[in-house]
Design an enzyme around this catalytic site. Sequence first.
Site, PDB file in Angstrom:
ATOM      1  N   ARG A 173       0.016  -0.363  18.154  1.00 34.95           N
ATOM      2  CA  ARG A 173      -0.824   0.181  17.087  1.00 34.95           C
ATOM      3  C   ARG A 173      -2.286  -0.206  17.277  1.00 34.95           C
ATOM      4  O   ARG A 173      -2.586  -1.330  17.651  1.00 34.95           O
ATOM      5  CB  ARG A 173      -0.346  -0.343  15.728  1.00 34.95           C
ATOM      6  CG  ARG A 173      -1.245   0.043  14.593  1.00 34.95           C
ATOM      7  CD  ARG A 173      -0.695  -0.343  13.245  1.00 34.95           C
ATOM      8  NE  ARG A 173      -0.687  -1.766  12.963  1.00 34.95           N
ATOM      9  CZ  ARG A 173      -1.760  -2.494  12.664  1.00 34.95           C
ATOM     10  NH1 ARG A 173      -2.969  -1.944  12.665  1.00 34.95           N
ATOM     11  NH2 ARG A 173      -1.655  -3.777  12.382  1.00 34.95           N
ATOM     12  N   PHE A 190     -13.902  -1.259  16.013  1.00 36.17           N
ATOM     13  CA  PHE A 190     -12.619  -1.937  16.116  1.00 36.17           C
ATOM     14  C   PHE A 190     -12.040  -1.645  17.490  1.00 36.17           C
ATOM     15  O   PHE A 190     -12.421  -0.659  18.129  1.00 36.17           O
ATOM     16  CB  PHE A 190     -11.657  -1.435  15.030  1.00 36.17           C
ATOM     17  CG  PHE A 190     -11.263  -2.494  14.042  1.00 36.17           C
ATOM     18  CD1 PHE A 190     -12.130  -2.895  13.063  1.00 36.17           C
ATOM     19  CD2 PHE A 190     -10.015  -3.099  14.118  1.00 36.17           C
ATOM     20  CE1 PHE A 190     -11.761  -3.878  12.140  1.00 36.17           C
ATOM     21  CE2 PHE A 190      -9.634  -4.077  13.213  1.00 36.17           C
ATOM     22  CZ  PHE A 190     -10.516  -4.478  12.222  1.00 36.17           C
ATOM     23  N   GLU A 199      -9.733  -8.521  13.832  1.00 36.27           N
ATOM     24  CA  GLU A 199     -10.355  -7.879  14.986  1.00 36.27           C
ATOM     25  C   GLU A 199     -11.807  -7.494  14.675  1.00 36.27           C
ATOM     26  O   GLU A 199     -12.602  -7.274  15.584  1.00 36.27           O
ATOM     27  CB  GLU A 199      -9.532  -6.623  15.321  1.00 36.27           C
ATOM     28  CG  GLU A 199      -9.825  -6.004  16.645  1.00 36.27           C
ATOM     29  CD  GLU A 199      -8.776  -4.947  17.001  1.00 36.27           C
ATOM     30  OE1 GLU A 199      -7.585  -5.129  16.669  1.00 36.27           O
ATOM     31  OE2 GLU A 199      -9.159  -3.943  17.593  1.00 36.27           O
ATOM     32  N   GLY A 232       0.808  -1.226   0.000  1.00 35.89           N
ATOM     33  CA  GLY A 232       0.000   0.000   0.000  1.00 35.89           C
ATOM     34  C   GLY A 232       0.832   1.262   0.000  1.00 35.89           C
ATOM     35  O   GLY A 232       0.555   2.199  -0.760  1.00 35.89           O
ATOM     36  N   HIS A 278      -1.028  -9.971  17.723  1.00 34.51           N
ATOM     37  CA  HIS A 278      -2.477  -9.874  17.531  1.00 34.51           C
ATOM     38  C   HIS A 278      -3.119 -11.012  18.317  1.00 34.51           C
ATOM     39  O   HIS A 278      -2.681 -12.156  18.216  1.00 34.51           O
ATOM     40  CB  HIS A 278      -2.795 -10.013  16.038  1.00 34.51           C
ATOM     41  CG  HIS A 278      -4.198  -9.642  15.682  1.00 34.51           C
ATOM     42  ND1 HIS A 278      -5.286 -10.356  16.118  1.00 34.51           N
ATOM     43  CD2 HIS A 278      -4.696  -8.613  14.945  1.00 34.51           C
ATOM     44  CE1 HIS A 278      -6.392  -9.791  15.643  1.00 34.51           C
ATOM     45  NE2 HIS A 278      -6.060  -8.733  14.938  1.00 34.51           N
ATOM     46  N   GLN A 283       3.826  -5.955  17.888  1.00 36.21           N
ATOM     47  CA  GLN A 283       2.457  -6.283  18.267  1.00 36.21           C
ATOM     48  C   GLN A 283       2.119  -7.750  18.035  1.00 36.21           C
ATOM     49  O   GLN A 283       2.308  -8.274  16.940  1.00 36.21           O
ATOM     50  CB  GLN A 283       1.487  -5.434  17.455  1.00 36.21           C
ATOM     51  CG  GLN A 283       0.027  -5.738  17.757  1.00 36.21           C
ATOM     52  CD  GLN A 283      -0.892  -4.699  17.149  1.00 36.21           C
ATOM     53  OE1 GLN A 283      -1.216  -4.763  15.976  1.00 36.21           O
ATOM     54  NE2 GLN A 283      -1.288  -3.721  17.935  1.00 36.21           N
ATOM     55  N   ARG A 303      -5.015  -4.313  21.307  1.00 37.71           N
ATOM     56  CA  ARG A 303      -4.494  -5.665  21.045  1.00 37.71           C
ATOM     57  C   ARG A 303      -3.507  -6.147  22.089  1.00 37.71           C
ATOM     58  O   ARG A 303      -3.524  -7.325  22.471  1.00 37.71           O
ATOM     59  CB  ARG A 303      -3.850  -5.694  19.660  1.00 37.71           C
ATOM     60  CG  ARG A 303      -4.885  -5.572  18.570  1.00 37.71           C
ATOM     61  CD  ARG A 303      -4.250  -5.475  17.203  1.00 37.71           C
ATOM     62  NE  ARG A 303      -5.297  -5.419  16.187  1.00 37.71           N
ATOM     63  CZ  ARG A 303      -5.059  -5.197  14.906  1.00 37.71           C
ATOM     64  NH1 ARG A 303      -3.823  -5.001  14.489  1.00 37.71           N
ATOM     65  NH2 ARG A 303      -6.052  -5.156  14.038  1.00 37.71           N
ATOM     66  N   LEU A 334      -4.160 -14.738  10.589  1.00 38.76           N
ATOM     67  CA  LEU A 334      -4.951 -13.707  11.252  1.00 38.76           C
ATOM     68  C   LEU A 334      -6.452 -13.959  11.148  1.00 38.76           C
ATOM     69  O   LEU A 334      -6.965 -14.271  10.085  1.00 38.76           O
ATOM     70  CB  LEU A 334      -4.622 -12.362  10.593  1.00 38.76           C
ATOM     71  CG  LEU A 334      -5.295 -11.138  11.193  1.00 38.76           C
ATOM     72  CD1 LEU A 334      -4.787 -10.898  12.596  1.00 38.76           C
ATOM     73  CD2 LEU A 334      -5.004  -9.933  10.320  1.00 38.76           C
TER      74      LEU A 334
END
Lengths: 255, 605
Positions: free
Chosen positions: B409, B116, B256, B15, B243, B241, B287, B253
């Site tokens: 984050r 979220f 969330e 991205g 998750h 992090q 998280r 994953l």
Amino acid sequence: MSTAALASDMRTLKVKIKRYNPELDEAPHWEEYTTEADPLDRVLDVIQKVKWYQDETLALRRSCAHGVCGSDAMRINGVNALACKILVRNVKGDTLTLEPILGLPVIKDLIVDMKPFFDHYKSVMPFLINDEPAPTTERLQSPADRARFDETTKCILCACCTTACPPFWSDNKYVGPAAIVNAHRFIFDSRDRGAQERLDILNDAEGVWRCRTVFNCTSACPRDIKVTQAISEVKRALLGGSIEMDRDPLQIIEA
Amino acid sequence: MNYHRFDSIIVGAGGAGLMAALESSKSVGTAVVSKLYPTRSHTGAAQGGIAAALSNLEEDSWENHAYDTIKGGDFLVDQTAAEILCREAIDAIYDLEHMGLPFDRTADGRISQRRFGGHTKPSPDGSGKRVPVMRACHAADRTGHMILQTLYQQCIKQGVTFFDEFHMLDLIMEDGECHGIVAIEIATGELHTFHAKSVLLSTGGFGRIFKVSSNAYALTGDGPAIAWRHGVPLEDMEFFQFHPTGIYRLGILLSEACRGDGGIMFNGKGERFMETYAPNMKDLASRDVCSRAIYQEVRAGRGVGGKDYVYLDIRAETINKYGTSPTGGTVDSHWVEHRLPDIIDFARTYLGVDPIKEPMPIQPTAHYAMGGVPTNIDTEVIRDPSGTVVPGLYSAGESACVSVHGANRLGTNSLVDLVVFGKRAGRAMAEHARQTKFSTKPIDPEAPTKQLIEGVLARPRTEPWVKIRDEMQRTMMDNCGVYRTGETLTTAKNDIAQLQSRYKSTGVQDKGSVFNTGLLEVLELGCLLDLAEATVASALARKESRGAHSREDFPDRDDTNFFGHTLVYRVGEGETSIAYKDVDVITLEKDGQVTTKYPLEIRKY
């Protein structure tokens, strides 16, 4: 959940891989390996185990390992699939046969040249076309209009469909199912203004009319896209000269 | 020498890289160099949403988003950067929509939004409590896929130049300035020199330093590792992090969004344990809080069947029983299936569990590097605590540390980071390119890379390199994971040093040129080992607990001694040094009184 789902019971697999190294081989040949595999292992795990511990010269592409990046399309026991989306427990028999996908030039082992595939994809103008001035916020789109092309937004460009298509095998100028899926994604998007241009491109002997409705593409798609149906919708839009909906959009329950 | 010259070279086609390419190529010569086909990048694996305070379903503001971001990062966030992130997020979302991104829609045709973790607003009842807010713009649970596809489509439309399957192996640095990169063409094994005025590192994360990770195999932190070898420090590497909801064993994953849409985590006794750890936000705490809670439950023997996992339950009946649907109303299985189709597919494929009927076994999975290459708000790489710029070098996305994520984050903020700072990167790079001339053509820039490759090819294969990788991943997971102590970190430090030395003595089987993926995997492992070393050194030095960095021997946050960003430098083989950089704090002045806009507070959910 049932504990059975997490139980592991190692089994021995014979792994037959079609190998080709352009620096050493004149032609492709088969090589066989034997390895232990957990039923919950992905086929990708089995291949990497062979590569890492037995024969590092084996070449394949892979990245996400859970069926969203589209790198590891190959022929697994004669059927196109992503190696990371097939588990060992779903492999019938004791032999895993692996070959590169068909219809694209093999570079090395399980790696093919993807350029012709992406060239076909790019040929259908796979991007939103709308030159009207954009509003300061979002362009509005009803849930029903959004649902109209939902199916074809799922494509990850793995090439499982196109390289499972018999007409593509015999004619690599045919744009192929994946390109049509991506054209469909824009043709039926209410915000797009380029439908006619794309339909003109696909109204060709090497466009949608090469499709013989074999349905191989639909069964090969790891994202469960109804590829043949999407192609049929484009054909109908060409015949009817209209992109009006010819089926009910999904019923959506909004929160 | 295969020589190319572009004003801007962008390394990585996720991205951030594609966003930068779209922006930079509007005005200067730009090329993207990526070791993967762009659409294989891991942005495509992002699931639940991208946050922006659009207020499409309920009242919200970018200020709310900024407060949540700063608190979520346990106040280690640079506040000017966070405000830019949250303010520019709104137009960034509209830009993506105008590019064709197929967001889900509300009944009135606007972009749909969902809840979220850690995204809140003040309770409308005026109690001062904060309540969850629908801020994450989504396209089912494949939002990242749609972003990646849309940006790539726009690059095709705009005619951006790509070098697909070109793997960066070195930066061309002269007198502290960056003048390009060296990359290997994977299909031929040939080296290429890309001479440039501006170089962007947007190479993504490096979760593959850990055993259980949601990250793709390709996420080996090439950008940060190579910059580090050239004397650039790495920032806040100790903050990684985990998750909370990765698929048991595999680490894949499970978004969330499962909990944003009402899903609940249960321990082996069937208790909704987040009520204990985060009484207000419960399963929508941030998280780090949820991952620690899972570890605590497992340690207390309350994992499922006494094992090291718990359940994530997204069944409609559970959501209805606990009243956790976003609207407070009831939902049915069809709704769940429509909102979370990929999650359901993953659980069916990899667990053989149908989440419509059963809960899913989950465990924390290494997910996201808050740390990375230090940059300022214009994505220029900086080399010291006072912010001295490395001319010509930029970084954005997960490989960078700007720092908008601080010590932890918030979910969905990674995608916001990509588009907002990716765009800023493209703009800054083009500006720099317009104002500077090309350096003189670099002399033999490929020599170090040739030497590196020949070294690996020449060495005998004393052991499979993959054993070194496995041991690195195990020690990082066990000793530098969700919880750490000085003792476990010292073990990890010694392990990594020993692995580094074994790494230098083993080679590869494949000596060929065409798609020598074994060679590339070994070079990637070299990057991972360096980043593991940097992570452990940073974690050892920070004797406090903050956000994702939980030192059991220093359980409290220590703002007196550690309210600062870590900068870790490589000073020699296996030798590091540490410096700290001030956190950017916004102050307000009123009637001669100076106050901080976001006062430090104890972080509770």
